[in-house]
Motif scaffolding. Structure first.
Motif, mmCIF file in Angstrom:
data_model
loop_
_atom_site.group_PDB
_atom_site.id
_atom_site.type_symbol
_atom_site.label_atom_id
_atom_site.label_comp_id
_atom_site.label_asym_id
_atom_site.label_seq_id
_atom_site.Cartn_x
_atom_site.Cartn_y
_atom_site.Cartn_z
ATOM 1 N N GLU A 129 21.893 37.371 -17.041
ATOM 2 C CA GLU A 129 21.625 38.140 -18.249
ATOM 3 C C GLU A 129 20.468 39.106 -17.978
ATOM 4 O O GLU A 129 19.395 38.680 -17.567
ATOM 5 N N ASP A 131 18.002 41.684 -19.772
ATOM 6 C CA ASP A 131 17.508 42.044 -21.108
ATOM 7 C C ASP A 131 16.282 42.948 -20.957
ATOM 8 O O ASP A 131 15.160 42.456 -20.866
ATOM 9 N N SER A 136 17.664 38.009 -25.543
ATOM 10 C CA SER A 136 19.028 37.463 -25.517
ATOM 11 C C SER A 136 19.058 36.079 -26.156
ATOM 12 O O SER A 136 19.834 35.230 -25.733
ATOM 13 N N LEU A 140 21.741 33.117 -25.298
ATOM 14 C CA LEU A 140 21.324 31.882 -24.644
ATOM 15 C C LEU A 140 21.780 30.654 -25.429
ATOM 16 O O LEU A 140 22.169 29.638 -24.840
ATOM 17 N N ARG A 153 17.734 35.102 -16.280
ATOM 18 C CA ARG A 153 17.456 36.103 -17.314
ATOM 19 C C ARG A 153 16.386 37.061 -16.806
ATOM 20 O O ARG A 153 15.247 36.671 -16.562
#
Length: 219
Positions: A129, A131, A136, A140, A153
């Motif tokens: 992910e 961001d 997020s 999540l 992330r």
């Protein structure tokens, strides 16, 4: 604190729209109507639909992380089945999400053919992910419900390795899929991407680093 790729100009920020009171059927219809060849990513959580349009910087980082993961599996002689941004959904949970990128590593042997059904298949072992401009949190929570074991992330400032423990994500220093790879290792190679116009240079450096590691760290 490190700021990832801060010197690359943001030509287009990530755009995000959240819609409420959307039925599961409407969500599925939108997935079908929008098709597979699109930039937008959808996430659905019991009536709340989030539509994300990634930025240019988002795509730069995502692509480099994908290449890092593939190179790691090659150098460590691991199986891998990349599923990209495939839709991960469970009607019984009324949850669905499209990751920036997903990989089967530990469970790669269980994924056959070209279709994926989380009712019969495990979730991806590792999800990425990115961001850059917004959190997020909603995504999540969906990964948590789908029991995705590990999430990388990446934000504008750092990279987090999140491991699923007792149904919740905890921050870790080392990867589950690649136990010899730390968060700081990943940050170093992402930072290297800021200083070069060639992703291959970063990947060659990564491969050299892996080959220099003591055998006991790799086995």
């Amino acid at each position: 604190m490190v700021t990832l790729l801060q010197e690359i100009p943001r030509q287009r920020d990530t755009q995000r729209v959240v819609l409420h009171n959307i039925s599961w059927q409407t969500y599925q219809a939108m997935l079908s109507d929008m098709g597979d060849h699109r930039a937008a990513r959808l996430a659905y959580d019991r009536g709340v639909l989030e539509i994300t349009m990634p930025s240019d910087l988002h795509e730069f980082i995502k692509h480099l992380l994908e290449r890092i993961i593939v190179a790691l599996t090659e150098e460590l002689n691991l199986k891998v089945r990349g599923v990209g941004s495939v839709t991960l959904d469970r009607e019984d949970l009324e949850k669905g999400v499209e990751p920036d990128s997903g990989f089967y590593i530990q469970n790669a042997s269980q994924i056959r053919g070209r279709t994926l059904n989380l009712t019969n298949n495990p979730p991806p072992d590792l999800v990425v992910e990115v961001d850059i401009t917004s959190p997020s949190t909603r995504r999540l929570k969906i990964y948590q419900s789908l029991q995705v074991p590990e999430v990388w992330r990446c934000t504008a400032r750092t990279l987090e390795i999140k491991r699923l423990e007792h149904g919740k994500y905890v921050d870790c220093e080392f990867s589950v899929a690649f136990p010899m790879v730390s968060r700081n290792d990943l940050l170093r190679f992402l930072e290297a991407g800021k200083d070069t116009d060639d992703d291959n240079t970063v990947i060659r450096s990564l491969r050299s680093w892996i080959r220099e590691q003591p055998p006991q760290l790799i086995d």
